[in-house]
Scaffold this motif. Sequence first.
Motif, PDB file in Angstrom:
ATOM      1  N   ASP A   1       0.831  -1.205   0.000  1.00  0.00           N
ATOM      2  CA  ASP A   1       0.000   0.000   0.000  1.00  0.00           C
ATOM      3  C   ASP A   1       0.867   1.257   0.000  1.00  0.00           C
ATOM      4  N   ALA A   2       1.908   1.257   0.828  1.00  0.00           N
ATOM      5  CA  ALA A   2       2.812   2.419   0.883  1.00  0.00           C
ATOM      6  C   ALA A   2       3.513   2.611  -0.456  1.00  0.00           C
ATOM      7  N   ALA A   3       3.915   1.512  -1.087  1.00  0.00           N
ATOM      8  CA  ALA A   3       4.623   1.610  -2.370  1.00  0.00           C
ATOM      9  C   ALA A   3       3.711   2.119  -3.476  1.00  0.00           C
ATOM     10  N   SER A   4       2.420   1.881  -3.358  1.00  0.00           N
ATOM     11  CA  SER A   4       1.506   2.337  -4.410  1.00  0.00           C
ATOM     12  C   SER A   4       0.930   3.725  -4.123  1.00  0.00           C
ATOM     13  N   ASP A   5       1.216   4.284  -2.967  1.00  0.00           N
ATOM     14  CA  ASP A   5       0.728   5.613  -2.608  1.00  0.00           C
ATOM     15  C   ASP A   5       1.471   6.672  -3.423  1.00  0.00           C
ATOM     16  N   PRO A   6       0.745   7.468  -4.229  1.00  0.00           N
ATOM     17  CA  PRO A   6       1.405   8.481  -5.065  1.00  0.00           C
ATOM     18  C   PRO A   6       2.251   9.484  -4.274  1.00  0.00           C
ATOM     19  N   ALA A   7       1.808   9.852  -3.085  1.00  0.00           N
ATOM     20  CA  ALA A   7       2.585  10.805  -2.279  1.00  0.00           C
ATOM     21  C   ALA A   7       3.920  10.181  -1.874  1.00  0.00           C
ATOM     22  N   ASN A   8       3.912   8.908  -1.475  1.00  0.00           N
ATOM     23  CA  ASN A   8       5.156   8.227  -1.137  1.00  0.00           C
ATOM     24  C   ASN A   8       6.063   8.133  -2.354  1.00  0.00           C
TER      25      ASN A   8
ATOM     26  N   ILE B   1      10.964   9.704  -5.315  1.00  0.00           N
ATOM     27  CA  ILE B   1      11.588  10.277  -6.514  1.00  0.00           C
ATOM     28  C   ILE B   1      12.450  11.477  -6.123  1.00  0.00           C
ATOM     29  N   ARG B   2      11.930  12.354  -5.256  1.00  0.00           N
ATOM     30  CA  ARG B   2      12.715  13.514  -4.805  1.00  0.00           C
ATOM     31  C   ARG B   2      13.985  13.071  -4.081  1.00  0.00           C
ATOM     32  N   GLN B   3      13.859  12.092  -3.192  1.00  0.00           N
ATOM     33  CA  GLN B   3      15.037  11.602  -2.475  1.00  0.00           C
ATOM     34  C   GLN B   3      16.031  10.951  -3.433  1.00  0.00           C
ATOM     35  N   SER B   4      15.528  10.198  -4.395  1.00  0.00           N
ATOM     36  CA  SER B   4      16.412   9.562  -5.376  1.00  0.00           C
ATOM     37  C   SER B   4      17.164  10.602  -6.191  1.00  0.00           C
TER      38      SER B   4
ATOM     39  N   LEU C   1      18.096  13.524  -5.266  1.00  0.00           N
ATOM     40  CA  LEU C   1      19.143  14.050  -4.392  1.00  0.00           C
ATOM     41  C   LEU C   1      20.314  13.064  -4.299  1.00  0.00           C
ATOM     42  N   ILE C   2      20.007  11.806  -4.089  1.00  0.00           N
ATOM     43  CA  ILE C   2      21.039  10.778  -3.948  1.00  0.00           C
ATOM     44  C   ILE C   2      21.825  10.631  -5.246  1.00  0.00           C
ATOM     45  N   TYR C   3      21.122  10.424  -6.359  1.00  0.00           N
ATOM     46  CA  TYR C   3      21.814  10.176  -7.630  1.00  0.00           C
ATOM     47  C   TYR C   3      22.622  11.392  -8.078  1.00  0.00           C
ATOM     48  N   GLY C   4      22.044  12.566  -7.938  1.00  0.00           N
ATOM     49  CA  GLY C   4      22.771  13.782  -8.329  1.00  0.00           C
ATOM     50  C   GLY C   4      24.000  14.015  -7.474  1.00  0.00           C
ATOM     51  N   GLY C   5      23.850  13.806  -6.169  1.00  0.00           N
ATOM     52  CA  GLY C   5      24.983  13.981  -5.256  1.00  0.00           C
ATOM     53  C   GLY C   5      26.101  12.991  -5.527  1.00  0.00           C
ATOM     54  N   LEU C   6      25.745  11.728  -5.746  1.00  0.00           N
ATOM     55  CA  LEU C   6      26.769  10.713  -6.016  1.00  0.00           C
ATOM     56  C   LEU C   6      27.462  10.954  -7.357  1.00  0.00           C
ATOM     57  N   ALA C   7      26.694  11.340  -8.371  1.00  0.00           N
ATOM     58  CA  ALA C   7      27.298  11.618  -9.682  1.00  0.00           C
ATOM     59  C   ALA C   7      28.244  12.817  -9.594  1.00  0.00           C
ATOM     60  N   ALA C   8      27.815  13.870  -8.903  1.00  0.00           N
ATOM     61  CA  ALA C   8      28.668  15.048  -8.744  1.00  0.00           C
ATOM     62  C   ALA C   8      29.930  14.704  -7.954  1.00  0.00           C
TER      63      ALA C   8
ATOM     64  N   VAL D   1      17.663  10.689 -15.324  1.00  0.00           N
ATOM     65  CA  VAL D   1      16.753  10.926 -16.449  1.00  0.00           C
ATOM     66  C   VAL D   1      15.461  10.127 -16.254  1.00  0.00           C
ATOM     67  N   LEU D   2      15.600   8.883 -15.813  1.00  0.00           N
ATOM     68  CA  LEU D   2      14.421   8.061 -15.542  1.00  0.00           C
ATOM     69  C   LEU D   2      13.561   8.714 -14.464  1.00  0.00           C
ATOM     70  N   ASN D   3      14.191   9.288 -13.438  1.00  0.00           N
ATOM     71  CA  ASN D   3      13.431   9.955 -12.379  1.00  0.00           C
ATOM     72  C   ASN D   3      12.583  11.095 -12.928  1.00  0.00           C
ATOM     73  N   ARG D   4      13.098  11.782 -13.937  1.00  0.00           N
ATOM     74  CA  ARG D   4      12.311  12.862 -14.560  1.00  0.00           C
ATOM     75  C   ARG D   4      11.040  12.288 -15.187  1.00  0.00           C
ATOM     76  N   GLN D   5      11.187  11.123 -15.843  1.00  0.00           N
ATOM     77  CA  GLN D   5      10.019  10.480 -16.445  1.00  0.00           C
ATOM     78  C   GLN D   5       9.054   9.986 -15.363  1.00  0.00           C
ATOM     79  N   GLU D   6       9.599   9.445 -14.286  1.00  0.00           N
ATOM     80  CA  GLU D   6       8.760   9.004 -13.174  1.00  0.00           C
ATOM     81  C   GLU D   6       8.003  10.192 -12.569  1.00  0.00           C
ATOM     82  N   GLU D   7       8.709  11.305 -12.456  1.00  0.00           N
ATOM     83  CA  GLU D   7       8.079  12.512 -11.916  1.00  0.00           C
ATOM     84  C   GLU D   7       6.943  12.976 -12.832  1.00  0.00           C
ATOM     85  N   PHE D   8       7.194  12.930 -14.132  1.00  0.00           N
ATOM     86  CA  PHE D   8       6.180  13.325 -15.110  1.00  0.00           C
ATOM     87  C   PHE D   8       4.961  12.409 -15.029  1.00  0.00           C
TER      88      PHE D   8
END
Length: 171
Positions: free
Chosen positions: A28-35, A40-43, A45-52, A90-97
Amino acid sequence: MDEDEDFLLERPELVEAEAERFGQEVRDAASDPANQQEWIRQSNLIYGGLAAAGLVVVQPFLTEDSLDLSATICVVAFAVSIPLLAALLVLNRQEEFRRRTTRSRSVAVAKAVAQGAAFAGITAAFWHISMLAGIVFLAVGCIAVGVHSSGYTQLEYGSKFRPRFPSRKAP
């Protein structure tokens, strides 16, 4: 074993029912759009920080004629992680969309490989500077995962997490 564990061993159907209920809460938590939006926001941050971090850490090695073992591990680890992290951003952008996260197994594997390789790369970079620094980073990184897990569990479940298997006395 304590009394709760003895009771649960005598009543495996209760354990199965409680595990199924907990599994449903996770689904249920995994299917909750707010979660999903928060993940996606946390990801991002993580992916951008690690890449940088990877781009910054690898730069000094670009002009070196030869690399020692720790520097080679660092460079190879970031050669693996940076492209995967970029793809995940890039995938996160699509997920966000689409306002939902993907359930692809290959994406889950890519996330684990990218983050693991980045952690190995940073550890190797610290190790290249000082073996002690590498060991300390590795140890504190593991502790940090525990701290995050503990904090996340407390925030999401409060004090309800451990008592999910209630104390009951056998008749």
